[in-house]
Scaffold this motif. Structure first.
Motif, PDB file in Angstrom:
ATOM      1  N   ASP A  65      46.348  47.601  51.869  1.00 54.85           N
ATOM      2  CA  ASP A  65      45.592  46.578  51.152  1.00 54.85           C
ATOM      3  C   ASP A  65      44.798  47.307  50.087  1.00 54.85           C
ATOM      4  OD1 ASP A  65      46.470  44.545  52.809  1.00 54.85           O
ATOM      5  OD2 ASP A  65      44.660  44.499  54.032  1.00 54.85           O
ATOM      6  N   TRP A  92      52.035  41.184  47.275  1.00 53.48           N
ATOM      7  CA  TRP A  92      51.540  39.946  46.705  1.00 53.48           C
ATOM      8  C   TRP A  92      50.035  40.067  46.494  1.00 53.48           C
ATOM      9  CZ3 TRP A  92      52.741  40.447  51.806  1.00 53.48           C
ATOM     10  CH2 TRP A  92      51.756  40.132  52.729  1.00 53.48           C
ATOM     11  N   ARG A  94      46.540  38.344  47.075  1.00 51.60           N
ATOM     12  CA  ARG A  94      45.854  37.359  47.918  1.00 51.60           C
ATOM     13  C   ARG A  94      44.476  37.131  47.316  1.00 51.60           C
ATOM     14  NH1 ARG A  94      45.730  39.484  53.550  1.00 51.60           N
ATOM     15  NH2 ARG A  94      44.110  40.815  52.717  1.00 51.60           N
TER      16      ARG A  94
END
Length: 98
Positions: A65, A92, A94
């Motif tokens: 992350d 992706w 978020r």
């Protein structure tokens, strides 16, 4: 399974990954920085870890992350594209706190 430290998370904790992922992620970070100007090594929120919010995603040392705070939408989109170009297909953006 053995693990390697590849840097630090923004919390100051070691960013740990599986040995077989370490060289690939370092090459990925170089590519992303060359292509987008964004240094992901200074934006790691979590590498290997067991945060309950991650539901086990990071337990094997193969997921990352990154903090997007301070990046423009254009930069974020460029980083996501560059990571996908390197084979990180599960990449992706978020929205929400980062």
């Amino acid at each position: 399974m053995t693990y390697t430290t590849v840097g630090k998370e923004v919390s100051g904790d070691a960013a740990i990954v599986r040995d077989d992922v370490a060289e690939n992620i370092k090459a990925t970070w170089r590519y992303v920085q060359d292509k987008t100007g964004v240094d992901l090594t200074s934006r790691i929120i979590q590498a290997k870890g067991g945060a309950s919010a991650s539901a086990g995603t990071h337990s094997d040392g193969c997921a990352f992350d990154y903090r997007s705070r301070g990046l423009t939408t254009t930069q974020i989109n460029a980083v996501v594209l560059a990571l996908r170009e390197c084979g990180w297909a599960g990449t992706w953006y978020r929205t929400g706190p980062s």
